[in-house]
Design a protein around this motif. Structure first.
Motif, PDB file in Angstrom:
ATOM      1  N   THR A   1      -7.584 116.925 -50.609  1.00  0.00           N
ATOM      2  CA  THR A   1      -9.023 116.937 -50.822  1.00  0.00           C
ATOM      3  C   THR A   1      -9.497 118.341 -51.174  1.00  0.00           C
ATOM      4  N   LEU A   2     -10.642 118.393 -51.796  1.00  0.00           N
ATOM      5  CA  LEU A   2     -11.304 119.637 -52.188  1.00  0.00           C
ATOM      6  C   LEU A   2     -10.350 120.594 -52.911  1.00  0.00           C
ATOM      7  N   ASN A   3     -10.221 121.820 -52.432  1.00  0.00           N
ATOM      8  CA  ASN A   3      -9.404 122.819 -53.136  1.00  0.00           C
ATOM      9  C   ASN A   3      -8.050 123.013 -52.475  1.00  0.00           C
ATOM     10  N   ARG A   4      -7.514 121.959 -51.875  1.00  0.00           N
ATOM     11  CA  ARG A   4      -6.208 122.068 -51.216  1.00  0.00           C
ATOM     12  C   ARG A   4      -5.084 121.720 -52.171  1.00  0.00           C
ATOM     13  N   ILE A   5      -3.916 122.299 -51.892  1.00  0.00           N
ATOM     14  CA  ILE A   5      -2.739 122.138 -52.752  1.00  0.00           C
ATOM     15  C   ILE A   5      -1.561 121.748 -51.874  1.00  0.00           C
ATOM     16  N   LEU A   6      -0.837 120.691 -52.273  1.00  0.00           N
ATOM     17  CA  LEU A   6       0.353 120.248 -51.555  1.00  0.00           C
ATOM     18  C   LEU A   6       1.565 120.916 -52.192  1.00  0.00           C
ATOM     19  N   ILE A   7       2.348 121.625 -51.381  1.00  0.00           N
ATOM     20  CA  ILE A   7       3.452 122.432 -51.885  1.00  0.00           C
ATOM     21  C   ILE A   7       4.741 122.079 -51.164  1.00  0.00           C
ATOM     22  N   GLU A   8       5.814 121.987 -51.948  1.00  0.00           N
ATOM     23  CA  GLU A   8       7.152 121.849 -51.383  1.00  0.00           C
ATOM     24  C   GLU A   8       7.798 123.216 -51.470  1.00  0.00           C
ATOM     25  N   LYS A   9       8.114 123.793 -50.326  1.00  0.00           N
ATOM     26  CA  LYS A   9       8.688 125.141 -50.321  1.00  0.00           C
ATOM     27  C   LYS A   9      10.080 125.136 -50.938  1.00  0.00           C
TER      28      LYS A   9
ATOM     29  N   LEU B   1       3.657 131.770 -55.500  1.00  0.00           N
ATOM     30  CA  LEU B   1       4.015 132.702 -54.441  1.00  0.00           C
ATOM     31  C   LEU B   1       3.087 132.438 -53.265  1.00  0.00           C
ATOM     32  N   LEU B   2       3.666 132.269 -52.088  1.00  0.00           N
ATOM     33  CA  LEU B   2       2.909 131.883 -50.900  1.00  0.00           C
ATOM     34  C   LEU B   2       2.823 133.031 -49.907  1.00  0.00           C
ATOM     35  N   PRO B   3       1.779 133.030 -49.073  1.00  0.00           N
ATOM     36  CA  PRO B   3       1.725 134.027 -48.006  1.00  0.00           C
ATOM     37  C   PRO B   3       2.812 133.742 -46.975  1.00  0.00           C
ATOM     38  N   GLU B   4       3.186 134.768 -46.218  1.00  0.00           N
ATOM     39  CA  GLU B   4       4.248 134.607 -45.233  1.00  0.00           C
ATOM     40  C   GLU B   4       3.857 133.612 -44.144  1.00  0.00           C
ATOM     41  N   TYR B   5       2.594 133.631 -43.752  1.00  0.00           N
ATOM     42  CA  TYR B   5       2.109 132.717 -42.720  1.00  0.00           C
ATOM     43  C   TYR B   5       0.946 131.915 -43.274  1.00  0.00           C
TER      44      TYR B   5
ATOM     45  N   GLY C   1      -1.032 127.878 -43.972  1.00  0.00           N
ATOM     46  CA  GLY C   1      -0.784 126.540 -44.459  1.00  0.00           C
ATOM     47  C   GLY C   1      -0.625 125.558 -43.301  1.00  0.00           C
ATOM     48  N   THR C   2      -0.688 124.311 -43.633  1.00  0.00           N
ATOM     49  CA  THR C   2      -0.523 123.244 -42.653  1.00  0.00           C
ATOM     50  C   THR C   2       0.713 122.446 -43.007  1.00  0.00           C
ATOM     51  N   GLU C   3       1.626 122.329 -42.064  1.00  0.00           N
ATOM     52  CA  GLU C   3       2.870 121.605 -42.312  1.00  0.00           C
ATOM     53  C   GLU C   3       2.609 120.105 -42.259  1.00  0.00           C
ATOM     54  N   VAL C   4       3.139 119.387 -43.258  1.00  0.00           N
ATOM     55  CA  VAL C   4       2.979 117.941 -43.345  1.00  0.00           C
ATOM     56  C   VAL C   4       4.355 117.344 -43.589  1.00  0.00           C
ATOM     57  N   LYS C   5       4.726 116.349 -42.797  1.00  0.00           N
ATOM     58  CA  LYS C   5       6.018 115.692 -42.989  1.00  0.00           C
ATOM     59  C   LYS C   5       5.768 114.304 -43.555  1.00  0.00           C
ATOM     60  N   LEU C   6       6.294 114.053 -44.753  1.00  0.00           N
ATOM     61  CA  LEU C   6       6.171 112.759 -45.412  1.00  0.00           C
ATOM     62  C   LEU C   6       7.568 112.210 -45.629  1.00  0.00           C
ATOM     63  N   GLY C   7       7.902 111.172 -44.906  1.00  0.00           N
ATOM     64  CA  GLY C   7       9.256 110.647 -44.988  1.00  0.00           C
ATOM     65  C   GLY C   7      10.215 111.654 -44.374  1.00  0.00           C
TER      66      GLY C   7
ATOM     67  N   LYS D   1      10.969 114.605 -45.997  1.00  0.00           N
ATOM     68  CA  LYS D   1      10.682 115.928 -46.541  1.00  0.00           C
ATOM     69  C   LYS D   1       9.502 116.586 -45.846  1.00  0.00           C
ATOM     70  N   GLU D   2       9.545 117.914 -45.839  1.00  0.00           N
ATOM     71  CA  GLU D   2       8.441 118.698 -45.285  1.00  0.00           C
ATOM     72  C   GLU D   2       7.677 119.354 -46.428  1.00  0.00           C
ATOM     73  N   TYR D   3       6.374 119.274 -46.357  1.00  0.00           N
ATOM     74  CA  TYR D   3       5.484 119.884 -47.337  1.00  0.00           C
ATOM     75  C   TYR D   3       4.503 120.763 -46.588  1.00  0.00           C
ATOM     76  N   HIS D   4       3.751 121.557 -47.344  1.00  0.00           N
ATOM     77  CA  HIS D   4       2.731 122.412 -46.750  1.00  0.00           C
ATOM     78  C   HIS D   4       1.454 122.275 -47.564  1.00  0.00           C
ATOM     79  N   LEU D   5       0.326 122.232 -46.878  1.00  0.00           N
ATOM     80  CA  LEU D   5      -0.979 122.215 -47.532  1.00  0.00           C
ATOM     81  C   LEU D   5      -1.587 123.611 -47.439  1.00  0.00           C
ATOM     82  N   PHE D   6      -1.970 124.152 -48.582  1.00  0.00           N
ATOM     83  CA  PHE D   6      -2.626 125.454 -48.651  1.00  0.00           C
ATOM     84  C   PHE D   6      -3.947 125.295 -49.385  1.00  0.00           C
ATOM     85  N   ARG D   7      -4.876 126.167 -49.095  1.00  0.00           N
ATOM     86  CA  ARG D   7      -6.105 126.231 -49.887  1.00  0.00           C
ATOM     87  C   ARG D   7      -5.814 127.031 -51.151  1.00  0.00           C
ATOM     88  N   ASP D   8      -6.588 126.781 -52.183  1.00  0.00           N
ATOM     89  CA  ASP D   8      -6.405 127.486 -53.452  1.00  0.00           C
ATOM     90  C   ASP D   8      -6.528 128.993 -53.253  1.00  0.00           C
ATOM     91  N   ASP D   9      -7.407 129.422 -52.367  1.00  0.00           N
ATOM     92  CA  ASP D   9      -7.621 130.849 -52.112  1.00  0.00           C
ATOM     93  C   ASP D   9      -6.400 131.516 -51.465  1.00  0.00           C
TER      94      ASP D   9
END
Length: 97
Positions: free
Chosen positions: A8-16, A67-71, A73-79, A81-89
């Motif tokens: 939602t909004l300006n969030r991005i789902l990322i696979e590290k 390129l992601l910050p060292e700390y 984001g929100t960890e999300v596990k789908l099935g 795999k692990e993903y992370h949600l970050f804001r665009d900022d």
């Protein structure tokens, strides 16, 4: 499975991206050399709205390597795999070959 989650909004789902710990010839790499906190964009939200209600789109698109910050984001596990949600900022930049 990740395509079922739309941020939602300006969030991005990322696979590290996990860097390899060995080279093709079997040489073990030290942790410091192979550590680059990056990920692949799997899904993006529509963006946020400004005070006038105009849509501000997200600055990255699906398939980008970022390129992601060292700390953070929100960890999300789908099935399995692990993903992370970050804001665009929070995204530091995009990586190109």
């Amino acid at each position: 499975m990740a395509k079922r989650l739309i941020p939602t909004l300006n969030r991005i789902l990322i696979e590290k991206i996990v860097p390899p710990s060995k080279t093709n010839t079997g040489i073990i790499l030290p942790e410091k050399i192979s550590k680059l906190n990056s990920g692949k964009v799997v899904a993006v939200g529509p963006g946020s709205r400004d005070r006038d209600g105009k849509l501000i789109p997200v600055s990255v698109k699906e398939g980008d390597t970022v390129l992601l910050p060292e700390y953070g984001g929100t960890e999300v596990k789908l099935g399995e795999k692990e993903y992370h949600l970050f804001r665009d900022d929070d995204i530091l930049g995009t990586l190109h070959d």
